[in-house]
Design a protein around this motif. Structure first.
Motif, PDB file in Angstrom:
ATOM      1  N   LEU A 110      -0.600  -3.101  -7.877  1.00 41.24           N
ATOM      2  CA  LEU A 110      -0.700  -1.855  -7.735  1.00 41.24           C
ATOM      3  C   LEU A 110      -1.777  -1.102  -8.530  1.00 41.24           C
ATOM      4  O   LEU A 110      -2.218  -0.054  -7.984  1.00 41.24           O
ATOM      5  CB  LEU A 110       0.804  -1.587  -8.452  1.00 41.24           C
ATOM      6  N   VAL A 111      -2.146  -1.847  -9.580  1.00 37.80           N
ATOM      7  CA  VAL A 111      -3.407  -0.925 -10.136  1.00 37.80           C
ATOM      8  C   VAL A 111      -4.650  -1.104  -9.221  1.00 37.80           C
ATOM      9  O   VAL A 111      -5.451  -0.212  -9.233  1.00 37.80           O
ATOM     10  CB  VAL A 111      -3.563  -1.617 -11.520  1.00 37.80           C
ATOM     11  N   PHE A 112      -4.855  -2.332  -8.542  1.00 37.48           N
ATOM     12  CA  PHE A 112      -6.087  -2.444  -7.876  1.00 37.48           C
ATOM     13  C   PHE A 112      -5.742  -1.584  -6.653  1.00 37.48           C
ATOM     14  O   PHE A 112      -6.949  -0.913  -6.062  1.00 37.48           O
ATOM     15  CB  PHE A 112      -6.227  -3.912  -7.436  1.00 37.48           C
ATOM     16  N   ASN A 113      -4.707  -1.481  -5.914  1.00 39.43           N
ATOM     17  CA  ASN A 113      -4.465  -0.612  -4.663  1.00 39.43           C
ATOM     18  C   ASN A 113      -4.714   0.816  -5.160  1.00 39.43           C
ATOM     19  O   ASN A 113      -5.040   1.446  -4.267  1.00 39.43           O
ATOM     20  CB  ASN A 113      -3.102  -0.819  -4.174  1.00 39.43           C
ATOM     21  N   THR A 114      -4.569   1.280  -6.168  1.00 43.11           N
ATOM     22  CA  THR A 114      -4.864   2.689  -6.589  1.00 43.11           C
ATOM     23  C   THR A 114      -6.131   2.856  -7.232  1.00 43.11           C
ATOM     24  O   THR A 114      -6.356   3.988  -7.927  1.00 43.11           O
ATOM     25  CB  THR A 114      -3.834   3.128  -7.622  1.00 43.11           C
ATOM     26  N   GLY A 115      -6.845   1.834  -7.331  1.00 42.11           N
ATOM     27  CA  GLY A 115      -8.203   2.087  -8.086  1.00 42.11           C
ATOM     28  C   GLY A 115      -7.905   2.314  -9.480  1.00 42.11           C
ATOM     29  O   GLY A 115      -8.910   3.155  -9.954  1.00 42.11           O
ATOM     30  N   GLU A 116      -7.299   1.784 -10.197  1.00 39.95           N
ATOM     31  CA  GLU A 116      -6.751   2.140 -11.761  1.00 39.95           C
ATOM     32  C   GLU A 116      -6.187   3.602 -12.032  1.00 39.95           C
ATOM     33  O   GLU A 116      -6.440   3.915 -13.044  1.00 39.95           O
ATOM     34  CB  GLU A 116      -7.947   1.837 -12.611  1.00 39.95           C
ATOM     35  N   ARG A 161       0.867  -1.118  -0.029  1.00 36.43           N
ATOM     36  CA  ARG A 161       0.133   0.011  -0.020  1.00 36.43           C
ATOM     37  C   ARG A 161       0.982   1.372  -0.039  1.00 36.43           C
ATOM     38  O   ARG A 161       0.613   2.285  -0.634  1.00 36.43           O
ATOM     39  CB  ARG A 161      -0.823   0.049   1.075  1.00 36.43           C
ATOM     40  N   ARG A 162       2.026   1.391   0.686  1.00 34.33           N
ATOM     41  CA  ARG A 162       2.704   2.234   0.631  1.00 34.33           C
ATOM     42  C   ARG A 162       3.536   2.612  -0.688  1.00 34.33           C
ATOM     43  O   ARG A 162       3.648   3.617  -0.917  1.00 34.33           O
ATOM     44  CB  ARG A 162       4.041   2.182   1.806  1.00 34.33           C
ATOM     45  N   LEU A 163       3.713   1.516  -1.290  1.00 38.62           N
ATOM     46  CA  LEU A 163       4.210   1.778  -2.786  1.00 38.62           C
ATOM     47  C   LEU A 163       3.217   2.599  -3.730  1.00 38.62           C
ATOM     48  O   LEU A 163       3.659   3.277  -4.248  1.00 38.62           O
ATOM     49  CB  LEU A 163       4.644   0.354  -3.363  1.00 38.62           C
ATOM     50  N   ALA A 164       2.083   1.992  -3.571  1.00 42.58           N
ATOM     51  CA  ALA A 164       0.935   2.592  -4.380  1.00 42.58           C
ATOM     52  C   ALA A 164       0.860   4.071  -3.911  1.00 42.58           C
ATOM     53  O   ALA A 164       0.726   4.953  -4.845  1.00 42.58           O
ATOM     54  CB  ALA A 164      -0.502   2.016  -3.883  1.00 42.58           C
ATOM     55  N   ASP A 165       1.078   4.439  -2.481  1.00 43.58           N
ATOM     56  CA  ASP A 165       0.727   5.897  -2.244  1.00 43.58           C
ATOM     57  C   ASP A 165       2.249   6.691  -2.756  1.00 43.58           C
ATOM     58  O   ASP A 165       1.860   7.681  -3.361  1.00 43.58           O
ATOM     59  CB  ASP A 165       0.786   5.964  -0.741  1.00 43.58           C
ATOM     60  N   THR A 166       3.196   5.870  -2.841  1.00 43.79           N
ATOM     61  CA  THR A 166       4.512   6.663  -3.213  1.00 43.79           C
ATOM     62  C   THR A 166       4.392   6.919  -4.647  1.00 43.79           C
ATOM     63  O   THR A 166       4.710   8.108  -5.021  1.00 43.79           O
ATOM     64  CB  THR A 166       5.763   5.836  -2.970  1.00 43.79           C
ATOM     65  N   VAL A 167       3.759   6.110  -5.426  1.00 43.44           N
ATOM     66  CA  VAL A 167       3.529   6.343  -6.987  1.00 43.44           C
ATOM     67  C   VAL A 167       2.664   7.343  -7.172  1.00 43.44           C
ATOM     68  O   VAL A 167       2.903   8.203  -8.081  1.00 43.44           O
ATOM     69  CB  VAL A 167       3.246   4.921  -7.495  1.00 43.44           C
ATOM     70  N   LEU A 168       1.469   7.379  -6.607  1.00 41.78           N
ATOM     71  CA  LEU A 168       0.505   8.488  -6.645  1.00 41.78           C
ATOM     72  C   LEU A 168       1.250   9.733  -6.196  1.00 41.78           C
ATOM     73  O   LEU A 168       1.016  10.803  -6.984  1.00 41.78           O
ATOM     74  CB  LEU A 168      -0.594   8.315  -5.793  1.00 41.78           C
ATOM     75  N   ALA A 227      17.232   9.487 -11.761  1.00 41.40           N
ATOM     76  CA  ALA A 227      16.008   8.797 -11.995  1.00 41.40           C
ATOM     77  C   ALA A 227      15.168   8.275 -10.742  1.00 41.40           C
ATOM     78  O   ALA A 227      13.988   8.140 -10.850  1.00 41.40           O
ATOM     79  CB  ALA A 227      15.839   8.033 -13.201  1.00 41.40           C
ATOM     80  N   VAL A 228      16.152   7.975  -9.775  1.00 38.54           N
ATOM     81  CA  VAL A 228      15.515   7.545  -8.553  1.00 38.54           C
ATOM     82  C   VAL A 228      14.640   8.247  -7.928  1.00 38.54           C
ATOM     83  O   VAL A 228      14.784   9.639  -7.533  1.00 38.54           O
ATOM     84  CB  VAL A 228      16.649   6.716  -7.533  1.00 38.54           C
ATOM     85  N   VAL A 229      13.311   7.900  -7.766  1.00 36.78           N
ATOM     86  CA  VAL A 229      12.365   8.590  -6.978  1.00 36.78           C
ATOM     87  C   VAL A 229      12.090   8.088  -5.592  1.00 36.78           C
ATOM     88  O   VAL A 229      12.413   9.034  -4.531  1.00 36.78           O
ATOM     89  CB  VAL A 229      10.888   8.351  -7.374  1.00 36.78           C
ATOM     90  N   ALA A 230      12.165   6.974  -4.939  1.00 35.02           N
ATOM     91  CA  ALA A 230      12.033   6.217  -3.722  1.00 35.02           C
ATOM     92  C   ALA A 230      12.396   4.934  -3.632  1.00 35.02           C
ATOM     93  O   ALA A 230      12.341   4.034  -4.703  1.00 35.02           O
ATOM     94  CB  ALA A 230      10.832   6.983  -2.959  1.00 35.02           C
ATOM     95  N   ARG A 231      12.799   4.683  -2.554  1.00 38.83           N
ATOM     96  CA  ARG A 231      12.667   3.221  -2.243  1.00 38.83           C
ATOM     97  C   ARG A 231      11.674   2.535  -1.281  1.00 38.83           C
ATOM     98  O   ARG A 231      11.586   3.350  -0.149  1.00 38.83           O
ATOM     99  CB  ARG A 231      14.292   2.485  -1.667  1.00 38.83           C
ATOM    100  N   VAL A 232      11.074   1.694  -1.673  1.00 42.12           N
ATOM    101  CA  VAL A 232       9.748   1.099  -0.843  1.00 42.12           C
ATOM    102  C   VAL A 232      10.120  -0.254  -0.638  1.00 42.12           C
ATOM    103  O   VAL A 232       9.532  -0.941  -1.353  1.00 42.12           O
ATOM    104  CB  VAL A 232       8.372   1.570  -1.613  1.00 42.12           C
TER     105      VAL A 232
END
Length: 534
Positions: free
Chosen positions: A451-457, A427-434, A513-518
């Motif tokens: 990831l797609v499901f956790n972010t509701g597409e 879930r934290r990965l999904a939040d980080t991507v958003l 290019a690195v944004v974050a590590r989760v």
């Protein structure tokens, strides 16, 4: 006392019924807590069912099979569609219909065991089904298709056949039509249940042979055709080689070294049966837990002998049908096990493929029956020493099975904190991507649909392999959406071959290019897309 009063007294729950109700409620409560905690952990396979449920609820899709497959029905997606359609993507809501199916299965298992065997054996069966290791609970709670819904269907079919044979059903034509409909739906949902459906069909023929020649037989066939119609329609329009039978044949006959019979028997019996029975953790069975796999075929043979004796000694037609139902449970388990050990999958990956044996839970009453009779048989003072030893041995085996199942459950519960941590990371990965403003990313198979499901597409994810080339993309619309993005993100495992390939492609721009590590994943957002396949 009047006849009506005597009937009411007779229908009151006895001690066995109350004991089974308490154990069944405990099993449902245990699984409800796990469902609310999203334990076992979610994955992309389950997410695909969840995404199908979303699409069904929104009217965008009407899938027959799971996206990217042509053999696994999506009945669970249709059951969950109203829930996720109202409340949005939610793992507990996706699993709630499956939990209800488990409760129905336990109730039907009690009724079937009580009707065919004995009340207290029914209590023992419910008690064992209330427990659950990770392998067992994963098959009972996660929305990954087939097994949760087909098991109660088999028991309903057997109960209907037994009731028809005993003359207890008034709407007999409706019952035979419903029998066919449920059989067709079950076969659409999961082809693995075919041996049990065939065995239940034989019991029905034995129960009402003459009636099936007339209109009840017509309704039986019509119901089956309606239930299996989605499969027929899909296979008619499927491209060559993508029909269900071709796909199943390809899966079961993949190229490579063919395992020996001994290897398949070892994987199927010593690993598969104990795992599917809840005696082992997911990472394999200890030597002491493999005893049940060796004993299982012996118990099936013993149950078959007892069933044949019951059939020959039956005093009336109803008793013969009950004996036939017992033999159907034995035949279904034997055929399922035989088909499994004939497949190379039993040897090449017994731990991962033991899920295909979860339908053996349907036959648990028949498997325990020989032990139950031996343990419960009264030993008279004149009985020989062998009889006393046999009774003690049967009781010890039953106690050992209960203890091993409880140990498997405890082992699973000990790992729940780790599962919860892994789920929070997803879930934290999904939040980080958003938060990074990314709505199109690439990732591996086990990352993408979850990831797609956790972010509701809100995020679309295209599957890449370790060489950053197109992987198993079950839903092409996501792949096309990501392909149109000028600057997609990349979610790769830390230190994985995919990350090494990506960093080589980016060269000196990799670190920027690195944004974050989760957790064990790293999110990249390079200034240009990396698509080696173009």
């Amino acid at each position: 006392m009047s006849t009506a009063e005597r009937d009411r007294v007779r229908r009151r729950p006895d001690a066995a019924a109350w004991a089974a109700a308490l154990l069944g409620a405990a099993g449902v409560g245990y699984r409800l807590v796990l469902t609310l905690l999203t334990v076992p952990a979610s994955n992309s396979d389950e997410a695909t069912f969840g995404l199908a449920a979303l699409h069904i609820a929104e009217g965008r899709e009407r899938p027959v099979f799971l996206y990217g497959q042509h053999y696994m029905g999506v009945l669970e997606s249709y059951l969950a569609a109203p829930l996720v359609g109202v409340a949005g993507p939610s793992w507990p809501l996706l699993r709630l219909p499956v939990l209800v199916l488990y409760g129905i299965f336990v109730w039907l298992a009690y009724l079937t065991t009580r009707r065919l065997f004995s009340p207290w054996l029914a209590v023992a069966v419910v008690g064992l089904l209330a427990l659950g290791s990770e392998r067992v609970v994963r098959d009972q709670l996660t929305a990954v298709g087939g097994r949760p819904e087909v098991k109660p269907v088999v028991l309903v079919l057997l109960l209907v056949a037994v009731a028809l044979g005993a003359g207890r059903l008034r709407h007999r034509w409706l019952a035979t039509g419903a029998f066919g409909l449920l059989a067709g739906l079950a076969l659409w949902s999961d082809w693995l249940i075919a041996p049990y459906l065939l065995a239940a069909g034989v019991v029905l023929v034995l129960a009402v042979p003459r009636e099936l020649v007339g209109w009840p037989g017509v309704l039986l066939v019509a119901g089956f055709v309606v239930g299996i119609a989605p499969v027929v329609k899909d296979n008619i329009v499927a491209p060559a080689g993508q029909d269900s039978l071709s796909v199943l044949r390809e899966i079961s006959t993949k190229e490579g070294v063919v395992p020996s019979v001994a290897q398949r028997l070892r994987g199927g019996l010593l690993e598969g049966v104990p795992l599917a029975s809840g005696l082992c953790p997911m990472d394999g069975c200890a030597p002491w837990a493999r005893w049940f796999g060796l004993l299982y075929p012996v118990l099936l043979v013993a149950a078959a002998v007892l069933g044949l004796l019951a059939y020959r000694r039956a005093a009336d037609h109803a008793a013969r049908v009950r004996a036939a139902a017992i033999l159907a449970l034995v035949a279904g388990a034997a055929a399922t096990l035989l088909v499994y050990v004939r497949s190379p999958l039993a040897a090449t990956d017994p731990l991962g493929n033991a899920r295909y044996l979860s339908v053996l839970q349907v036959s648990l009453p028949a498997v325990l029956w020989p032990l139950w009779l031996a343990a419960a048989h009264p030993v008279r003072s004149v009985a020989g020493r062998a009889a006393r030893i046999g009774r003690a041995t049967a009781a010890a085996v039953l106690a050992g099975l209960a203890a091993a199942t409880l140990a498997g459950t405890v082992t699973f519960l000990a790992g729940v904190p780790g599962v919860r941590s892994e789920e929070r990371t997803a879930r934290r990965l999904a939040d980080t991507v958003l938060r990074a403003g990314l709505h199109e990313v690439y990732g591996d198979y086990w990352t993408c649909h979850r990831l797609v499901f956790n972010t509701g597409e809100a995020v679309a994810c295209g599957v890449l392999d370790d060489a950053l080339r197109p992987g198993q993309n079950r839903y092409p619309a996501y792949w096309r959406r990501v392909a149109r993005a000028d600057r997609p993100g990349y979610v790769v495992g830390v230190g994985s071959p995919a990350e090494r390939t990506l960093r080589r492609a980016l060269g000196g721009r990799a670190d920027a290019a690195v944004v974050a590590r989760v957790g064990d994943s790293r999110l990249y957002h390079p200034d240009r897309a990396v698509r080696p396949w173009r």
